[in-house]
Design a protein around this motif. Structure first.
Motif, mmCIF file in Angstrom:
data_model
loop_
_atom_site.group_PDB
_atom_site.id
_atom_site.type_symbol
_atom_site.label_atom_id
_atom_site.label_comp_id
_atom_site.label_asym_id
_atom_site.label_seq_id
_atom_site.Cartn_x
_atom_site.Cartn_y
_atom_site.Cartn_z
ATOM 1 N N LEU A 1 22.337 11.045 13.581
ATOM 2 C CA LEU A 1 22.964 11.829 12.526
ATOM 3 C C LEU A 1 24.275 11.209 12.044
ATOM 4 C CD1 LEU A 1 22.287 15.376 14.005
ATOM 5 C CD2 LEU A 1 21.044 14.193 12.185
ATOM 6 N N THR A 2 24.913 10.390 12.840
ATOM 7 C CA THR A 2 26.164 9.746 12.447
ATOM 8 C C THR A 2 26.007 8.233 12.343
ATOM 9 O OG1 THR A 2 26.862 9.721 14.765
ATOM 10 C CG2 THR A 2 27.614 11.577 13.416
ATOM 11 N N SER A 3 24.755 7.791 12.254
ATOM 12 C CA SER A 3 24.466 6.353 12.204
ATOM 13 C C SER A 3 24.092 5.896 10.805
ATOM 14 C CB SER A 3 23.311 6.014 13.151
ATOM 15 O OG SER A 3 23.662 6.209 14.491
ATOM 16 N N ASN A 4 24.558 4.701 10.445
ATOM 17 C CA ASN A 4 23.994 4.030 9.285
ATOM 18 C C ASN A 4 22.558 3.635 9.625
ATOM 19 O OD1 ASN A 4 26.578 4.005 7.908
ATOM 20 N ND2 ASN A 4 27.169 2.410 9.354
ATOM 21 N N ASN B 1 24.217 4.814 4.315
ATOM 22 C CA ASN B 1 25.198 5.259 5.306
ATOM 23 C C ASN B 1 24.741 6.555 5.971
ATOM 24 O OD1 ASN B 1 25.676 7.120 3.300
ATOM 25 N ND2 ASN B 1 27.894 6.785 3.248
ATOM 26 N N TYR B 2 25.573 7.118 6.829
ATOM 27 C CA TYR B 2 25.118 8.196 7.713
ATOM 28 C C TYR B 2 24.709 9.463 6.983
ATOM 29 C CZ TYR B 2 29.667 10.532 7.327
ATOM 30 O OH TYR B 2 30.775 11.186 6.870
ATOM 31 N N TYR B 3 25.203 9.672 5.763
ATOM 32 C CA TYR B 3 24.792 10.858 5.029
ATOM 33 C C TYR B 3 24.002 10.518 3.759
ATOM 34 C CZ TYR B 3 28.880 10.010 2.026
ATOM 35 O OH TYR B 3 29.807 9.454 1.188
ATOM 36 N N ARG C 1 20.615 12.350 18.956
ATOM 37 C CA ARG C 1 21.560 12.923 18.005
ATOM 38 C C ARG C 1 22.482 11.891 17.372
ATOM 39 N NH1 ARG C 1 21.943 18.097 17.370
ATOM 40 N NH2 ARG C 1 24.103 17.964 16.676
ATOM 41 N N ALA C 2 22.620 10.740 17.999
ATOM 42 C CA ALA C 2 23.466 9.685 17.425
ATOM 43 C C ALA C 2 22.960 9.254 16.056
ATOM 44 C CB ALA C 2 23.524 8.487 18.360
ATOM 45 N N ASN D 1 18.576 14.102 7.082
ATOM 46 C CA ASN D 1 19.069 14.270 8.451
ATOM 47 C C ASN D 1 18.487 15.503 9.127
ATOM 48 O OD1 ASN D 1 20.521 11.929 8.423
ATOM 49 N ND2 ASN D 1 22.496 12.892 8.012
ATOM 50 N N TYR E 1 27.911 -1.097 11.973
ATOM 51 C CA TYR E 1 28.811 -0.806 10.870
ATOM 52 C C TYR E 1 28.100 -0.948 9.543
ATOM 53 C CZ TYR E 1 32.503 -1.211 14.341
ATOM 54 O OH TYR E 1 33.305 -1.023 15.436
ATOM 55 N N TYR E 2 28.657 -0.235 8.534
ATOM 56 C CA TYR E 2 28.126 -0.383 7.181
ATOM 57 C C TYR E 2 28.733 -1.661 6.613
ATOM 58 C CZ TYR E 2 26.164 0.895 2.716
ATOM 59 O OH TYR E 2 25.420 0.906 1.556
#
Length: 121
Positions: free
Chosen positions: A30-33, A52-54, A27-28, A74, A101-102
């Motif tokens: 979904l919030t990962s670059n 980026n994450y989205y 699930r990580a 996603n 990081y981005y």
């Protein structure tokens, strides 16, 4: 923890197109670059693209700008690399990567196993 599995590589003629896919578990994701790198024979691994994450922001290596496009879905835990107008110098093993990081240079935490792309002249 994120696991990444690439697919979609192959042999294509110069000027052709390929679409690489990378499916993630964890699930990580979904919030990962997420990004793509490549490594040609005898060369160091190099950055190709990052989003980026989205999927709202993306960056590309100068060598692929205007030809490659990174995207992610996603809901499918997937990231893609659409490659157009391929050149022999695009021949490499392509790696999906996530986390970090981005920032450029992008330093991801997780890596896939790679998929081979060969462009013939």
């Amino acid at each position: 923890q994120v696991q990444l599995v690439e697919s979609g590589g192959g042999l294509v003629q110069a000027g052709g197109s390929l679409r690489l896919s990378c499916v993630a578990s964890g699930r990580a994701f979904l919030t990962s670059n997420v990004g793509w790198f490549r490594q040609a024979p005898g060369k160091e691994r190099e950055f190709v693209a990052l989003t980026n994450y989205y999927g709202g922001t993306s960056d590309y290596a100068d060598s692929v700008k205007g030809r490659f496009a990174i995207s992610r879905v996603n809901a499918k835990m997937a990231v893609y690399l659409e490659m157009n107008n391929l050149k022999p110098e695009d021949t490499a093993v392509y790696y999906c990567a996530a986390g970090g990081y981005y920032n450029l240079p992008y330093s991801p935490t997780y890596w896939g196993q790679g998929t081979q792309v060969t462009v013939s002249s």
